[in-house]
Design a protein around this motif. Structure first.
Motif, PDB file in Angstrom:
ATOM      1  N   GLY A   4       0.825  -1.192   0.000  1.00 23.47           N
ATOM      2  CA  GLY A   4       0.000   0.000   0.000  1.00 23.47           C
ATOM      3  C   GLY A   4       0.860   1.243   0.000  1.00 23.47           C
ATOM      4  N   LEU A   5       0.216   2.393   0.190  1.00 23.51           N
ATOM      5  CA  LEU A   5       0.912   3.672   0.285  1.00 23.51           C
ATOM      6  C   LEU A   5       0.873   4.178   1.711  1.00 23.51           C
ATOM      7  CD1 LEU A   5      -0.263   5.677  -2.870  1.00 23.51           C
ATOM      8  CD2 LEU A   5       1.710   4.158  -2.608  1.00 23.51           C
ATOM      9  N   SER A   6       1.958   4.838   2.105  1.00 23.05           N
ATOM     10  CA  SER A   6       2.047   5.450   3.435  1.00 23.05           C
ATOM     11  C   SER A   6       2.358   6.926   3.256  1.00 23.05           C
ATOM     12  CB  SER A   6       3.152   4.778   4.255  1.00 23.05           C
ATOM     13  OG  SER A   6       3.277   5.389   5.525  1.00 23.05           O
ATOM     14  N   PHE A   7       1.458   7.784   3.732  1.00 25.40           N
ATOM     15  CA  PHE A   7       1.652   9.231   3.623  1.00 25.40           C
ATOM     16  C   PHE A   7       2.007   9.817   4.976  1.00 25.40           C
ATOM     17  CE2 PHE A   7      -1.301   8.513   0.012  1.00 25.40           C
ATOM     18  CZ  PHE A   7      -0.519   9.053  -1.002  1.00 25.40           C
ATOM     19  N   LEU A   8       2.996  10.690   4.975  1.00 29.14           N
ATOM     20  CA  LEU A   8       3.314  11.535   6.114  1.00 29.14           C
ATOM     21  C   LEU A   8       3.793  12.856   5.531  1.00 29.14           C
ATOM     22  CD1 LEU A   8       5.286  10.670   9.357  1.00 29.14           C
ATOM     23  CD2 LEU A   8       5.493  12.878   8.225  1.00 29.14           C
ATOM     24  N   PRO A   9       2.975  13.905   5.552  1.00 22.93           N
ATOM     25  CA  PRO A   9       3.386  15.170   4.934  1.00 22.93           C
ATOM     26  C   PRO A   9       4.678  15.680   5.559  1.00 22.93           C
ATOM     27  CG  PRO A   9       1.094  15.247   5.658  1.00 22.93           C
ATOM     28  CD  PRO A   9       1.676  13.990   6.209  1.00 22.93           C
ATOM     29  N   SER A  39      -3.918  -0.679   0.124  1.00 19.91           N
ATOM     30  CA  SER A  39      -4.224   0.206   1.251  1.00 19.91           C
ATOM     31  C   SER A  39      -3.581   1.574   1.083  1.00 19.91           C
ATOM     32  CB  SER A  39      -3.749  -0.430   2.566  1.00 19.91           C
ATOM     33  OG  SER A  39      -2.379  -0.762   2.477  1.00 19.91           O
ATOM     34  N   VAL A  40      -4.110   2.530   1.837  1.00 19.82           N
ATOM     35  CA  VAL A  40      -3.576   3.887   1.933  1.00 19.82           C
ATOM     36  C   VAL A  40      -3.537   4.258   3.403  1.00 19.82           C
ATOM     37  CG1 VAL A  40      -3.965   6.324   1.402  1.00 19.82           C
ATOM     38  CG2 VAL A  40      -4.443   4.584  -0.339  1.00 19.82           C
ATOM     39  N   LYS A  41      -2.391   4.749   3.860  1.00 16.72           N
ATOM     40  CA  LYS A  41      -2.198   5.076   5.281  1.00 16.72           C
ATOM     41  C   LYS A  41      -1.801   6.537   5.418  1.00 16.72           C
ATOM     42  CE  LYS A  41       1.562   3.383   7.476  1.00 16.72           C
ATOM     43  NZ  LYS A  41       2.334   4.482   8.127  1.00 16.72           N
ATOM     44  N   MET A  42      -2.293   7.189   6.479  1.00 12.90           N
ATOM     45  CA  MET A  42      -1.937   8.586   6.772  1.00 12.90           C
ATOM     46  C   MET A  42      -1.682   8.756   8.261  1.00 12.90           C
ATOM     47  SD  MET A  42      -1.312  11.732   5.998  1.00 12.90           S
ATOM     48  CE  MET A  42      -1.876  12.320   4.397  1.00 12.90           C
ATOM     49  N   THR A  43      -0.756   9.674   8.592  1.00 20.86           N
ATOM     50  CA  THR A  43      -0.276   9.870   9.962  1.00 20.86           C
ATOM     51  C   THR A  43      -0.716  11.223  10.518  1.00 20.86           C
ATOM     52  OG1 THR A  43       1.633   8.469   9.535  1.00 20.86           O
ATOM     53  CG2 THR A  43       1.831  10.019  11.354  1.00 20.86           C
ATOM     54  N   GLU A  44      -0.946  11.275  11.823  1.00 21.03           N
ATOM     55  CA  GLU A  44      -1.337  12.490  12.541  1.00 21.03           C
ATOM     56  C   GLU A  44      -0.129  13.171  13.180  1.00 21.03           C
ATOM     57  OE1 GLU A  44      -3.880  13.707  16.594  1.00 21.03           O
ATOM     58  OE2 GLU A  44      -4.184  11.747  15.647  1.00 21.03           O
ATOM     59  N   ILE A 298      13.947   1.429  -0.077  1.00 21.80           N
ATOM     60  CA  ILE A 298      14.094   0.550  -1.245  1.00 21.80           C
ATOM     61  C   ILE A 298      14.208   1.446  -2.477  1.00 21.80           C
ATOM     62  CG2 ILE A 298      13.092  -1.319  -2.585  1.00 21.80           C
ATOM     63  CD1 ILE A 298      13.825  -2.180   0.246  1.00 21.80           C
ATOM     64  N   VAL A 299      15.354   1.366  -3.157  1.00 16.24           N
ATOM     65  CA  VAL A 299      15.670   2.290  -4.241  1.00 16.24           C
ATOM     66  C   VAL A 299      16.333   1.522  -5.375  1.00 16.24           C
ATOM     67  CG1 VAL A 299      17.074   4.302  -4.899  1.00 16.24           C
ATOM     68  CG2 VAL A 299      15.957   4.245  -2.659  1.00 16.24           C
ATOM     69  N   GLY A 300      15.887   1.778  -6.630  1.00 21.04           N
ATOM     70  CA  GLY A 300      16.570   1.162  -7.756  1.00 21.04           C
ATOM     71  C   GLY A 300      15.673   0.991  -8.961  1.00 21.04           C
ATOM     72  N   SER A 301      16.200   0.286  -9.942  1.00 16.76           N
ATOM     73  CA  SER A 301      15.427  -0.112 -11.115  1.00 16.76           C
ATOM     74  C   SER A 301      14.422  -1.175 -10.692  1.00 16.76           C
ATOM     75  CB  SER A 301      16.364  -0.678 -12.174  1.00 16.76           C
ATOM     76  OG  SER A 301      16.941  -1.899 -11.694  1.00 16.76           O
ATOM     77  N   PRO A 302      13.447  -1.487 -11.539  1.00 13.39           N
ATOM     78  CA  PRO A 302      12.498  -2.532 -11.154  1.00 13.39           C
ATOM     79  C   PRO A 302      13.162  -3.844 -10.741  1.00 13.39           C
ATOM     80  CG  PRO A 302      11.634  -1.342 -13.016  1.00 13.39           C
ATOM     81  CD  PRO A 302      13.024  -0.806 -12.791  1.00 13.39           C
ATOM     82  N   GLY A 317      12.642 -11.150   8.756  1.00 16.14           N
ATOM     83  CA  GLY A 317      11.925 -12.322   9.234  1.00 16.14           C
ATOM     84  C   GLY A 317      10.499 -12.411   8.770  1.00 16.14           C
ATOM     85  N   GLY A 318      10.149 -11.646   7.740  1.00 14.96           N
ATOM     86  CA  GLY A 318       8.818 -11.741   7.146  1.00 14.96           C
ATOM     87  C   GLY A 318       7.839 -10.724   7.686  1.00 14.96           C
ATOM     88  N   VAL A 319       7.175  -9.997   6.790  1.00 15.35           N
ATOM     89  CA  VAL A 319       6.095  -9.080   7.153  1.00 15.35           C
ATOM     90  C   VAL A 319       4.887  -9.414   6.296  1.00 15.35           C
ATOM     91  CG1 VAL A 319       7.638  -7.225   7.885  1.00 15.35           C
ATOM     92  CG2 VAL A 319       6.832  -7.278   5.527  1.00 15.35           C
ATOM     93  N   ASP A 320       3.726  -8.964   6.735  1.00 14.15           N
ATOM     94  CA  ASP A 320       2.486  -9.212   6.002  1.00 14.15           C
ATOM     95  C   ASP A 320       2.213  -8.147   4.956  1.00 14.15           C
ATOM     96  OD1 ASP A 320       1.131 -11.495   7.731  1.00 14.15           O
ATOM     97  OD2 ASP A 320       1.990 -10.045   9.122  1.00 14.15           O
ATOM     98  N   GLN A 321       2.754  -6.959   5.204  1.00 14.13           N
ATOM     99  CA  GLN A 321       2.415  -5.840   4.333  1.00 14.13           C
ATOM    100  C   GLN A 321       3.548  -4.819   4.360  1.00 14.13           C
ATOM    101  OE1 GLN A 321      -1.460  -2.928   3.574  1.00 14.13           O
ATOM    102  NE2 GLN A 321      -1.354  -4.161   5.419  1.00 14.13           N
ATOM    103  N   ILE A 322       3.825  -4.209   3.198  1.00 12.86           N
ATOM    104  CA  ILE A 322       4.737  -3.071   3.125  1.00 12.86           C
ATOM    105  C   ILE A 322       3.956  -1.874   2.603  1.00 12.86           C
ATOM    106  CG2 ILE A 322       6.831  -2.114   2.116  1.00 12.86           C
ATOM    107  CD1 ILE A 322       7.979  -4.887   1.929  1.00 12.86           C
ATOM    108  N   LEU A 323       4.092  -0.768   3.308  1.00 10.79           N
ATOM    109  CA  LEU A 323       3.399   0.470   2.974  1.00 10.79           C
ATOM    110  C   LEU A 323       4.448   1.471   2.499  1.00 10.79           C
ATOM    111  CD1 LEU A 323       1.248   0.332   6.188  1.00 10.79           C
ATOM    112  CD2 LEU A 323       0.368  -0.018   3.872  1.00 10.79           C
ATOM    113  N   TRP A 324       4.372   1.843   1.234  1.00  9.75           N
ATOM    114  CA  TRP A 324       5.435   2.625   0.607  1.00  9.75           C
ATOM    115  C   TRP A 324       5.239   4.125   0.795  1.00  9.75           C
ATOM    116  CZ3 TRP A 324       9.139  -0.493  -0.160  1.00  9.75           C
ATOM    117  CH2 TRP A 324       8.981  -1.756  -0.737  1.00  9.75           C
ATOM    118  N   GLN A 325       6.291   4.787   1.224  1.00 11.22           N
ATOM    119  CA  GLN A 325       6.362   6.249   1.174  1.00 11.22           C
ATOM    120  C   GLN A 325       6.954   6.607  -0.181  1.00 11.22           C
ATOM    121  OE1 GLN A 325       8.400   5.882   5.307  1.00 11.22           O
ATOM    122  NE2 GLN A 325       8.047   8.062   4.985  1.00 11.22           N
TER     123      GLN A 325
END
Length: 354
Positions: A4-9, A39-44, A298-302, A317-325
């Motif tokens: 998903g996406l993770s937003f933090l202005p 998913s889309v996530k936003m922070t307070e 995480i940075v690079g070519s595809p 050790g394994g995660v269920d979800q990665i939320l990208w900034q």
């Protein structure tokens, strides 16, 4: 694995106005759903360029809900120490209804001294406030005629309205960063775990074990399972060199804005926040390249990004979800859109089976 996406202005007004920031974030949210993200996530946060554009994740996510059909809406996180549980439970349940039951509620303890000072909340009692408010919100969602008597709030015979659309309540998450007791507490309470592994992901493995072990002890055999979601900066470009050039520029801005917000920790200590003193010095001295060479971004070519996602998942050790900034450092929309397009088109098909 889900993504998903993770937003933090993290915007200074001369870089992006609030109107531009939210216009860009909403466009990226719609594009993320069309591209197959979950998913889309936003922070307070308040007051600072770091997060201060968004005092209400629920308000932003309501706008996302009106423009999308399927993505989960995650508060990542609301800060319960600054809210009354009746208010927080009701406003979250309202968004759960508006979105047709798509809300996940993530909670965080808050850690910026200026927020506590301005809002008149003592930092040293933040952990107890955080835990009491989370438990109270869950009771308001699931019980009727609730009575609470705590040092922070009290009420009698309260029945929350509206009731949550999801039953028994929206999925609940909690953020943990440094304190081992917080990882264990989230497991005991049965919440999902939100992490931001800034430097070396493998250092989190022991903390994740604490969380999972506590979860198993408290909920083994119940059908519930531990859930871990990690938020990470992401840049995808046609070549590694192009991606690293973009990342260097905007990660430096991101780190500088973050360092400014935590600078009060350079001259402050709190027994409730062991290890936070000097946080600003650490961020100011951190080189952006260290993040993407050691796995904190995480940075690079595809092709490189596919390999680095697999390596990250192995090391942590394994995660269920990665939320990208993908818009950190007040990144212009074209660069953020390029990352999202390349990820959805060329990376996602190769990694979603992890």
């Amino acid at each position: 694995m889900r993504f998903g996406l993770s937003f933090l202005p993290d915007c200074k007004p001369e870089m992006k106005s609030p109107q531009t920031y939210f216009s860009d974030a909403l466009e990226l949210s719609v594009q993320a759903e069309l591209g197959g993200l979950d998913s889309v996530k936003m922070t307070e946060h308040y007051l600072h360029h770091y997060g201060g554009y968004c005092p209400s994740p629920l308000g932003f996510l309501s706008a996302v809900a009106a423009r999308t059909n399927s993505v989960r809406l995650i508060t990542g996180c609301v800060l319960p120490v600054f809210h009354h549980p009746i208010q927080l439970a009701a406003e979250a349940a309202q968004l759960d209804a508006l979105s047709g039951g798509r809300l996940d509620v993530g909670f965080a303890r808050a850690y910026l001294p200026d927020e506590f000072d301005a809002l008149g909340v003592p930092m040293d009692e933040s952990n107890d406030r955080y835990r009491e408010t989370i438990r109270a919100v869950r009771r308001i969602w699931t019980e009727e005629n609730v009575t609470e008597q705590t040092p922070f709030f009290s009420y009698r015979d309260v029945t929350g309205r509206p009731r949550p659309t999801q039953q028994p309540h929206p999925p609940m998450w909690g953020a943990a960063v440094r304190t081992p007791e917080n990882f264990a507490w989230l497991g005991t309470e049965g919440l999902g775990l939100l992490i931001t592994p800034m430097i070396s992901p493998h250092e989190f493995r022991g903390q994740l074990d604490l969380y999972r072990d506590a979860f198993q002890v408290a909920h083994g055999g119940s059908g519930l399972r531990p859930r871990v979601a990690a938020s990470l900066p992401l840049v995808v470009a046609e070549t590694d060199e192009q991606a690293e050039q973009i990342a260097e520029t905007y990660l430096r801005r991101y780190l500088d804005v973050w360092a400014e917000a935590v600078s009060p920790w350079d001259r402050r200590e709190s027994s409730a926040y062991r290890g936070y003193s000097g946080f600003g010095w650490m961020l100011r001295g951190l080189k952006p390249s260290k993040l993407f060479t050691e796995g904190g971004a995480i940075v690079g070519s595809p092709a490189t990004v596919i390999d680095r996602i697999r390596a990250f998942n192995h090391h942590i050790g394994g995660v269920d979800q990665i939320l990208w900034q993908i818009d950190f450092g007040a990144m212009p929309l074209p660069e953020a859109r390029q990352t999202l397009e390349l990820f959805c088109d060329q990376v996602l098909p190769e990694v979603k089976s992890l």
